[in-house]
Design an enzyme around this catalytic site. Structure first.
Site, short mmCIF file in Angstrom:
data_model
loop_
_atom_site.label_atom_id
_atom_site.label_comp_id
_atom_site.label_asym_id
_atom_site.label_seq_id
_atom_site.Cartn_x
_atom_site.Cartn_y
_atom_site.Cartn_z
N LYS A 65 11.99 -15.49 -10.92
CA LYS A 65 11.61 -14.47 -11.92
C LYS A 65 10.49 -15.01 -12.80
O LYS A 65 9.51 -14.33 -13.05
CB LYS A 65 12.79 -14.09 -12.83
CG LYS A 65 13.91 -13.31 -12.23
CD LYS A 65 13.59 -11.89 -11.88
CE LYS A 65 12.97 -11.76 -10.53
NZ LYS A 65 13.77 -11.59 -9.37
N ASN A 122 -1.52 2.42 5.55
CA ASN A 122 -0.60 1.39 5.04
C ASN A 122 -0.11 0.60 6.25
O ASN A 122 0.47 1.19 7.17
CB ASN A 122 0.57 2.08 4.31
CG ASN A 122 1.77 1.16 4.09
OD1 ASN A 122 2.90 1.61 4.08
ND2 ASN A 122 1.53 -0.11 3.90
N GLY A 123 -0.37 -0.71 6.25
CA GLY A 123 0.05 -1.53 7.38
C GLY A 123 -1.04 -2.52 7.74
O GLY A 123 -1.97 -2.75 6.96
N ARG A 159 3.73 -0.28 -4.92
CA ARG A 159 3.51 -0.81 -3.57
C ARG A 159 2.21 -1.60 -3.45
O ARG A 159 1.93 -2.19 -2.40
CB ARG A 159 3.48 0.34 -2.56
CG ARG A 159 4.76 1.15 -2.54
CD ARG A 159 4.63 2.31 -1.60
NE ARG A 159 4.57 1.86 -0.23
CZ ARG A 159 5.61 1.68 0.56
NH1 ARG A 159 6.82 1.93 0.12
NH2 ARG A 159 5.46 1.27 1.79
N CYS A 199 0.84 -1.19 0.00
CA CYS A 199 0.00 0.00 0.00
C CYS A 199 0.88 1.25 0.00
O CYS A 199 1.94 1.28 0.61
CB CYS A 199 -0.95 0.10 1.19
SG CYS A 199 -2.10 -1.25 1.31
N TRP A 245 -2.66 -2.78 -1.61
CA TRP A 245 -2.36 -4.20 -1.74
C TRP A 245 -3.20 -4.87 -0.65
O TRP A 245 -2.97 -4.66 0.54
CB TRP A 245 -0.87 -4.48 -1.53
CG TRP A 245 -0.51 -5.90 -1.81
CD1 TRP A 245 -0.23 -6.46 -3.02
CD2 TRP A 245 -0.38 -6.96 -0.85
NE1 TRP A 245 0.06 -7.79 -2.89
CE2 TRP A 245 -0.03 -8.13 -1.57
CE3 TRP A 245 -0.55 -7.05 0.53
CZ2 TRP A 245 0.17 -9.36 -0.94
CZ3 TRP A 245 -0.35 -8.28 1.15
CH2 TRP A 245 0.00 -9.42 0.42
N HIS A 269 17.51 -36.45 -6.84
CA HIS A 269 16.92 -36.91 -5.57
C HIS A 269 15.43 -36.60 -5.49
O HIS A 269 14.87 -36.57 -4.41
CB HIS A 269 17.67 -36.29 -4.39
CG HIS A 269 19.11 -36.67 -4.36
ND1 HIS A 269 19.54 -37.92 -3.96
CD2 HIS A 269 20.23 -36.00 -4.76
CE1 HIS A 269 20.86 -37.99 -4.07
NE2 HIS A 269 21.29 -36.84 -4.57
N GLU A 323 17.02 -17.91 -8.55
CA GLU A 323 16.57 -16.58 -8.94
C GLU A 323 15.85 -16.62 -10.30
O GLU A 323 14.82 -15.97 -10.48
CB GLU A 323 17.78 -15.64 -8.96
CG GLU A 323 17.54 -14.22 -9.41
CD GLU A 323 16.51 -13.46 -8.58
OE1 GLU A 323 16.05 -13.96 -7.55
OE2 GLU A 323 16.14 -12.35 -9.00
N GLU A 333 7.06 -15.45 -10.87
CA GLU A 333 6.34 -14.26 -10.40
C GLU A 333 5.76 -13.42 -11.51
O GLU A 333 4.73 -12.78 -11.32
CB GLU A 333 7.18 -13.42 -9.44
CG GLU A 333 8.34 -12.68 -10.02
CD GLU A 333 9.08 -11.87 -8.97
OE1 GLU A 333 8.47 -11.35 -8.03
OE2 GLU A 333 10.32 -11.73 -9.10
N LYS A 389 5.69 -4.50 -4.61
CA LYS A 389 7.15 -4.33 -4.62
C LYS A 389 7.74 -4.42 -3.22
O LYS A 389 8.71 -5.12 -3.00
CB LYS A 389 7.48 -2.99 -5.27
CG LYS A 389 8.97 -2.73 -5.40
CD LYS A 389 9.59 -3.66 -6.41
CE LYS A 389 11.09 -3.44 -6.54
NZ LYS A 389 11.72 -4.60 -7.20
O1 M6R Z 1 13.04 -5.05 -0.85
P1 M6R Z 1 13.56 -6.39 -0.48
O2 M6R Z 1 14.83 -6.72 -1.18
O3 M6R Z 1 13.69 -6.59 0.99
O4 M6R Z 1 12.46 -7.40 -1.01
C1 M6R Z 1 12.54 -8.78 -0.77
C2 M6R Z 1 11.57 -9.54 -1.63
O5 M6R Z 1 10.25 -9.17 -1.34
C3 M6R Z 1 11.83 -9.32 -3.13
O6 M6R Z 1 13.14 -9.61 -3.48
C4 M6R Z 1 10.86 -10.19 -3.98
O7 M6R Z 1 11.17 -11.53 -3.81
C5 M6R Z 1 10.95 -9.78 -5.45
N1 M6R Z 1 9.65 -9.53 -5.97
C6 M6R Z 1 11.56 -10.81 -6.31
O8 M6R Z 1 11.66 -10.41 -7.63
#
Ligand code: M6R
Length: 620
Positions: free
Chosen positions: A497, A100-101, A27, A2, A74, A516, A493, A500, A615
């Site tokens: 990617k 926000n929270g 956000r 948010c 969000w 395994h 990673e 998501e 984000k």
């Molecule tokens: O802002 P941060 O690096 O603490 O965020 C951590 C994760 O929320 C962030 O890396 C998330 O996994 C990304 N969307 C991945 O692309």
């Protein structure tokens, strides 16, 4: 999650709020809304969906005035509907709130307020805050306080936030006080922009860009009272405060898309520059080591460290894994990489000689922040590796290293990952050099690091090959990503990617671990992406690749330029420049970022705003 924004001044509030919401949309983008003080009181416009939909609503139903608040959501409590969108109204329209929270005790408070006759329209936790403030206001008025006196409003807010459990960044308007905006913060970020005859309130500095370069970062338990001519700051415990006004780096906070179609693509292509920024001023050729400005520890203290804990979430956790390999190899210090969400509740033994780093792009991730606070509570100074200047983690850490990567807007983290790896390489070099690493080895690492921006630039040559691979496989339901040693975290990673932003199920695994269990998934419809640059383990990864091939799994290889045998084994090859094994993650991550991007585009997904995500994950 948010984003909140607020404005008091002389200008068109709706325009400023909308622009701010566009900048905060990373956000959360489940819904958006604003409340503006007009001639006929407070006008609320809100809508499920993106900020552009709110903008269309405002064209049909303008909200005119020069004081207001806004919100991009969000969803945590209650579905993404119009009714659950913020702002929320308390009492009979006496109070309007954006939040926000998460209010953890909202259910108990809601019961009590309902008993007192307050009618709830939404299923959000935020509406509790609005009614609670309205209730406190009502009580004060009964005692004879004047509802048009700012003091009454402030007292009502103070009394309300005292009973809230959880986290909040709040923006509050009062029906009887047209020129007033109150902000309050506990656990969720909030900044104030200082203009001439105007003030801005926001979750981060983005909405201030182009309006003012004076910023005040609020701390937890601070409350700010804003009118066009005045800002008053108080702290729950220490009372009246003198705001510390800092200069906002406009360029660093700016987040325009430029010539690119999506932020993610822009950010991928920024990596030669962002790596250069991460290294700038930190390479010490004379001493063949790295240097940092704000670590705030002496060499003697750093030399005593015999264990390192890296705590983070998501992509930052993956870069932490690369950090583990780097620090252990260069400095021979044992490293543990902890999910912040687990570490915060585990009673992990930490000795005086354990060094803790929180790794975070945003500096606002709730779990990472809590993990850092928990270790600080136990008396351990904790350093941050962070991108966002002035973020909560950056401010609360005992020292740290900034990435200087500029704003990362795309929800899928790209440039932050490679910058984190670059900074961790510097850190490993530094730790190595104050221990057993030779001068010559230090020099070699420095010269390899210095070449990285140019090497990354060359690696973009793979983009056409990536597009072809994406075209061939974008219909697959499952992907495996496999790598070993430094490229195991890259496999994780790459899989993150893809899932998501394209919603394809993908798993990252150490290539040898695959037999395994995950090898059972292999069939002719499940592509395996092997990250197989030249390194000591090349023949071993090749054997793992053959095991998949023997089971008819399509193979996409991320290999080094000049590898002339890989094409005989892989169905598709994407070549990247050949670099030292410890720098491979920075190079091999790039085709995987591009692959996820191209596949998501082909599947018609919203690359920068994938479903269900935000984000900054500022809730637990
Ligand atoms: O802002 P941060 O690096 O603490 O965020 C951590 C994760 O929320 C962030 O890396 C998330 O996994 C990304 N969307 C991945 O692309």
């Amino acid at each position: 999650m948010c984003g909140i924004v607020g404005y008091v001044g002389q200008r068109d509030a709706a325009e400023i709020l909308l622009e701010g919401l566009h900048r905060l949309e990373y956000r959360g983008y489940d819904s958006a809304g604003i409340a503006v003080f007009g001639e006929n009181g407070i006008a609320i416009r809100k809508k499920a969906g993106r900020v552009t939909e709110l903008a269309q609503l405002l064209e049909r139903q303008p909200a005119i005035g020069s004081v207001g608040i806004g919100h991009t959501r969000w969803a945590t409590h209650g579905a993404a509907t119009d009714i659950n969108s913020h702002p929320h109204v308390g009492g009979n329209g006496d109070v309007v709130v954006v939040h926000n929270g998460v209010i953890e005790n909202y259910a108990t408070l809601k019961d009590k307020l309902q008993e007192r006759g307050y009618v709830f329209r939404s299923s959000t936790d935020t509406e509790v805050v609005a009614h609670l403030i309205a209730h406190q206001l009502e009580e004060l008025i009964k005692l004879g306080d004047d509802p048009t006196d700012v003091k009454t409003a402030v007292t009502a807010v103070e009394a309300s936030i005292k009973v809230l459990k959880g986290t909040y960044g709040l923006g509050i308007l009062f029906r009887d006080l047209p020129g007033l905006l109150i902000g309050a913060r506990a656990g969720s970020p909030l900044v104030v922009g200082v203009g001439k005859g105007e003030y801005f309130l926001a979750s981060d500095s983005g909405p201030l860009v182009g309006h003012t370069s004076e910023i005040v970062y609020l701390s937890d338990n601070e409350l700010v009272v804003l009118t066009p001519d005045e800002m008053k700051l108080t702290h729950r415990d220490s009372g009246k405060m003198v705001p510390s006004i800092q200069v906002l780096d406009q360029a660093a906070a700016d987040s325009d898309l430029g010539e690119f179609e999506h932020y993610m693509l822009k950010e991928i292509y920024e990596q030669p520059t962002t790596i250069e920024n991460a290294l700038r001023g930190r390479l010490d050729d004379d001493a063949a080591t790295a240097k940092f400005g704000d670590v705030n520890l002496t060499v003697q203290q750093l030399r005593r460290i015999d264990r390192v804990v890296l705590t983070a979430c998501g992509t930052s956790w993956h870069s932490g894994l690369v950090g583990e390999y780097l620090i252990e190899e260069f400095a021979r210090i044992p490293v543990e990489v902890e999910y912040a969400s687990e570490f915060r509740y585990r009673n992990a033994p930490l000795s005086e000689t354990t060094m803790i780093f929180a790794i975070t792009q945003s500096g606002e991730t709730a779990d990472t922040l809590a993990a850092m606070r928990e270790s600080q509570r136990k008396g351990h100074s904790t350093l941050a590796i962070c991108n966002v200047v002035g973020s909560t983690i950056a401010r609360e850490a005992d020292g740290g290293i900034y990435l200087h990567a500029g704003p990362e807007i795309g929800v899928a983290s790209t440039k932050a990952f490679t910058s984190q790896v670059a900074v961790l390489t510097l850190l490993a070099l530094y730790f190595g050099r104050i221990r057993n690493m030779s001068y010559g080895a230090g020099q070699r690492i420095i010269s390899h690091l210095r070449a990285m921006p140019e090497t990354i630039q060359r690696s973009f040559a793979c983009h056409d090959a990536v597009k072809e691979v994406a075209q061939k496989y974008y219909g697959a339901d499952n992907f495996l990503y496999l790598g070993r040693n430094y490229n195991f975290p890259v496999a994780l990673e790459g899989a993150l990617k893809l899932k998501e932003i394209s919603y394809i199920h993908a798993e990252g695994y150490p290539a040898a671990e695959m037999k395994h269990g995950p090898i059972a998934l292999v069939d002719e419809n499940t592509p395996s992406v092997f990250v197989i640059p030249r390194c000591g383990l090349y023949p071993k990864v090749m054997s793992n690749l053959e095991e998949v091939k023997a089971r008819k799994g399509p193979i996409i290889a991320i290999a080094c330029e000049g590898d002339d045998q890989i094409a005989r084994f892989a169905d598709d090859v994407i070549f990247v420049p050949d670099v030292e094994d410890y720098l491979q993650p920075i190079v091999t991550a790039i085709p995987l970022q591009l692959l996820a991007y191209e596949i998501a585009l082909l599947r018609g997904c919203n690359v920068d705003r994938p479903r269900n995500l935000a984000k900054s994950v500022t809730v637990e």
